[in-house]
Design a protein around this motif. Structure first.
Motif, mmCIF file in Angstrom:
data_model
loop_
_atom_site.group_PDB
_atom_site.id
_atom_site.type_symbol
_atom_site.label_atom_id
_atom_site.label_comp_id
_atom_site.label_asym_id
_atom_site.label_seq_id
_atom_site.Cartn_x
_atom_site.Cartn_y
_atom_site.Cartn_z
ATOM 1 N N ILE A 102 -3.292 -5.523 9.872
ATOM 2 C CA ILE A 102 -2.684 -5.596 11.195
ATOM 3 C C ILE A 102 -2.849 -6.985 11.799
ATOM 4 C CG2 ILE A 102 -4.765 -4.685 12.337
ATOM 5 C CD1 ILE A 102 -2.938 -3.350 14.359
ATOM 6 N N ARG A 141 2.817 -2.978 13.927
ATOM 7 C CA ARG A 141 1.515 -3.358 13.372
ATOM 8 C C ARG A 141 1.619 -3.986 11.998
ATOM 9 N NH1 ARG A 141 -2.126 1.701 15.763
ATOM 10 N NH2 ARG A 141 -1.228 1.541 17.855
ATOM 11 N N GLU A 142 2.823 -4.373 11.613
ATOM 12 C CA GLU A 142 3.018 -5.091 10.362
ATOM 13 C C GLU A 142 3.908 -6.296 10.610
ATOM 14 O OE1 GLU A 142 4.505 -2.587 7.281
ATOM 15 O OE2 GLU A 142 2.674 -1.423 7.117
ATOM 16 N N MET A 144 -0.613 -3.567 4.530
ATOM 17 C CA MET A 144 -0.624 -4.911 5.115
ATOM 18 C C MET A 144 -1.585 -4.936 6.304
ATOM 19 S SD MET A 144 2.612 -7.101 6.650
ATOM 20 C CE MET A 144 3.479 -7.039 5.095
#
Length: 284
Positions: free
Chosen positions: A3, A116-117, A1
């Protein structure tokens, strides 16, 4: 995914009642520090919590030492994130009035602590929300405490002396997110000294946006930053601005364009000028 992710007003409206979704209202005005809280009280996206730039997303200013918006202490920021109901797997949507600078600061802080997702910026902010004909709410937000824990990534932050040592190195790409007149030292409405850090390039954060206030398409962002980087590696890029806020907009836009998350000189210009030994450049 990826960032860096954007969400449209229409998509957010469809999922705003989704269990576990956390929405943060990051509105702020440098010239009116109470503007964000006041605006939130007058109406916000349903379910949103308020995140204040100076009280929540920055640490205390030490005159003559720090910049205007130093990073918060990690443990205090984690406490705030938990109070807003954020868990490790929460989806988080961030918005401000539209340009995204304050929302991007919150995005970067989450990335700094390891989340970070599942973090989105509302593309176009409240301006786009209003343009879509979507309503605001006056309801208070009851929040279950979250369990988010994280640790700061020191690789994402550069101090003044670290930057000083890198100035003049051929590999360094140093991007200043302030508007060109401030970069050139022609005007300085906020800080006591005008100019920019030697070797920097002007990369005004507003140029990441189209005339509608939304982020440019990915291919246009790639061209914009490729011209700044030249043949240099993006891993050696450092972003700064006046106080470490709008630089995060450039870092977000770089990630949208497919580049890795680069380093932030968090103290930025307002910290740099505290030391008379630091060089100052005027003009291009």
């Amino acid at each position: 995914m990826p960032i860096a992710q954007l969400i449209s007003p229409q998509a957010l409206d469809l999922k705003k009642d989704q269990p576990g979704l956390v929405i943060l209202d990051c509105r702020f005005a440098l010239e009116d520090p109470d503007y964000g809280q006041r605006s939130y009280a007058e109406g916000h996206i349903a379910g949103a919590r308020f995140a204040d730039l100076e009280r929540d997303l920055s640490g205390p200013v030490v005159k003559g030492v720090t910049g205007r918006h130093p990073l918060p202490k990690p443990e205090e920021l984690i406490e705030r994130l938990q109070a807003w109901g954020i868990n490790a797997d929460s989806e988080v949507v961030l918005y401000d009035d539209g340009p995204g600078a304050f929302a991007a600061r919150a995005w970067w802080l989450l990335a700094w602590l390891g989340k970070r997702e599942g973090v989105f910026i509302l593309d176009g902010g409240l301006k786009a929300w209003h343009a879509a004909g979507l309503p605001l709410s006056l309801d208070a937000c009851d929040t279950l405490r979250g369990t988010f824990t994280g640790a700061p990534d020191s690789a994402l932050v550069l101090g003044a002396e670290q930057l000083q040592q890198r100035l003049g190195q051929p590999a360094l790409t140093l991007l200043d997110a302030r508007a060109l007149p401030r970069f050139k030292g022609e005007v300085e409405p906020i800080d006591p000294i005008a100019g920019h850090i030697p070797g920097a390039q002007c990369a005004a954060f507003t140029d990441n946006l189209g005339s509608d206030g939304r982020f440019l398409p990915v291919d246009q962002l790639k061209l914009r930053f490729a011209a700044k980087l030249g043949s240099r590696s993006p891993s050696d890029l450092v972003a700064y601005c006046g106080s470490g806020v709008t630089a995060c907009h450039n870092l977000f836009a770089l990630c949208l364009a497919g580049y890795p998350l680069a380093s932030l000189y968090a103290g930025s210009w307002s910290e740099w000028i505290n030391d008379p030994a630091h060089g100052i450049a005027i003009g291009e």
